[in-house]
Design a protein around this motif. Sequence first.
Motif: not given
Length: 849
Positions: A258-287
């Motif tokens: 499933n990795h290829e289709i996930l990368v093709e759908l640009c999942i990496i930038p979206k998840l990286a942006a969620a992981l780089l948000t501050s603790d006050e702005e993002g959910s710990k479970i989502v991160k």
Amino acid sequence: MSAVTAFHFAPASALACKARLRTCITPRRRSKQPLPSIPSSNFPLPCRGFLRGRKFGSLVSGSCGDDGGGILGPSPPSVQDHDVGDAKDESSGLGDAYLGYFVRMLGLDNDPLDREQAVVTLWKYSLGGKKQVDAIMQFQGCLNLVVNLLKSNSNSASEAAAGLLRSVSSINIYRRSVADSGAIEAITTLLGLPSLTPEVKEQCLCTLWNLSVEEDLRLRIATIETLPLVISSLDDEDLKVKESAGGLLATLALSESNHEILVELCIIPKLAAALLTSDEEGSKIVKKEAKNVLLELAKNDYYRILIIEEGLLPVPMVGTDAYKSFEPSLYSWPSLPDGTEIEQTSKGPSRFGASELLLGLNVNDDSLKIEEAKQNAIIGRTRQQFLARIGAIELDQEEKSSTVTPLQKRLTLLPFLDGVARLVLILGLEDESAVIKAAESMADASINEDMRTSFKEAGAIKKLIHLLYSENDAVIKAAIRALERLSLSSSIALAMEAEDVVHPLTNILTKKNMSDSILDQIMSILSRILDPSKEMKSKFYDGPVHGTSRSLEAPRSSCTSNGPEGTTSASPDRIRGMLDSSIICPLVEILKSESPNLQRKAASILEFAALTSSIVDAAILDDMESGLQAIFHQKILTESDDIEGERPEKYMLEVEEAGLAISSGCRLLTKLLDSEEFCNKINPAHFTSVLREILKSDIPVNHKDWVAACLIKLYSLSSSKGGFNDPINTEVTLYETIPRLVETMKTSSSPEAQEGAAVELNRIISEGVVNSTRAVAAEGGIFPLVNLLGEGNERTADAALSILYNLSMDSENHAAIIAAGAVPVLRRIVLSQRPQWTRALRLLWTLPV
């Protein structure tokens, strides 16, 4: 018509539940058959209005039953609501006849409101656990009716249907039944509706999450239709929806397919942006789920590069025990992470330690500027050393689930600033296994100039060079690999040179039983530092650099300026002193190897050594001639017929590598021919014969220039000694000069370069060089000459017309000249009576038109 409800004495828990819910479900008057009387002590029937609220919509059934809830990674929370606990206790006495009635009420021929009430009641009942789900699953066709209710116009019915599917799919033995009922396809259609409520969306995503536990079902879920809807749910405003989508993606990422289709759908930038948000702005479970997905993708080399480009760095988790050996220097005068000492502005001790706290910086000096990379290195080092000192550097990453994955394979993701400092910190620990992981991670992360500069400013160079003196071969290999990746930057190669990396590398090179990969990496580092072109430039340039005078031949200390501001270079005399016979002999042996890549690097280093007379004397060995012969006898040039026809791409790659090795060997031979002692030991006629064959081979034209130069020098030496009298200049012209000029006319975008090539080519042909016109035609020079005839200036047109006229003397070239479109161009020249019109007319008469 209404049914009379029979009340019986019930346990206290049932009475409490009844008191909370206050009412029982009664049949609608529009239904054809009334609902039976159901004892409240056996089944707590909630009112419709209460069930439609958010309270029960948020309940989940992630881990119920003896064999249920086997979700990999973080699973939905288990049911803990107080009402559900009461239902579990009281519903055990429910008769199959009453349960079957609610299942029958799901039928398509029933009233929509009754169907809604039935599915809501069954969902509530299923929250009791595996025993209740088993009772529901006894009725065949129940799942198909529930799946049909997913597309109900009532949000309450859709939510209950999805919730019931979620409860059933949480049991291992029923997951495939849920998938076979068409739930995946129905949920995909449902998720595509723009009016879908967050409650329904959450239940749908959690159902898919439960189903994705089975690997074959992941492939059915991870389709081009479903995945975009799941990924878009990460941007939903409802937090529960985000967390459900993240958990589903984390489970889907467990399958490498499933990795290829996930990368093709640009999942990496979206998840990286969620992981780089501050603790006050993002959910710990989502991160947490975003990190799990990215760590799975990071197992692929290419995807890891994409993750690093988004600002995240994979860092090994070495355990808190490894950091116990860390000892920060608390009382020494501070310095920058790369080892640069800071000027001590105060000679006396500070009363409150302010000098040490402010790192000794002179804040009154306006000329003092610290680059951004140095600032980030200071900040990152301070953070990581503080966490190491208090023993909390990995506490936030160590969880109970970490026991599933061995510590040796665990990674975490950190922002650049912290990740770079963490890796450099680990390099200084005593735990060798941790040091190896850090060095390998550093090598993998050195993908661009910014990353390599960050590691340099953080002080990685000194620590890696120090590891080369280790007694552990695994540590040495990891350090060499990291240094090889970092040395791709010319400025970092200079820094390595200043830190005396040549000495330990040459010592390692003399050892035997070395793997080919390590040998190649060592040779790569040395060839970048001991670059003969850099040394030659230093001999011809002695101008000012950044306002200071620089001369490599001037006496210097161990470190001198050479390159960008702030970069130091080791003394050339010290480097040349290391290149004695002990290192020359292994390099000559490498020349005899079968690897063109190693041969090229060895020849380059030997050329650097031959730039001084003292090294030339050491380099003149009895087997130097055999080493040069080995580099000139490439197998690909003698076995080209078999490989070229079967695998043309591999053939071109191997020919390119062979051309690079031969060109490097010719440079070395040309330099060694300056030594009279070396010339007396070799047979120039033999080398001339070998190089003449190479000049006619298929190696790229740009690699033949040094072959031609070496041939001319060999011929001049042989002629002066009264040796053979074979003309070399003709072959050089036919096989090197003419192909190079034709290539320039074809590919160059500079009109001046094209003009110079055409004029030079016309000169060669006009001098009557034998077979020169055939060489031009064979290299495909007719088409670019016709283009220059129509588009070039007068000088270029004159040269092109003269060459074409000479080519037309051979009738075999007529077809190619006409096919290149020369006739219309020549006619325009004649009709416009340009200065060349008479020669153009003569050429037209020659052509069969």
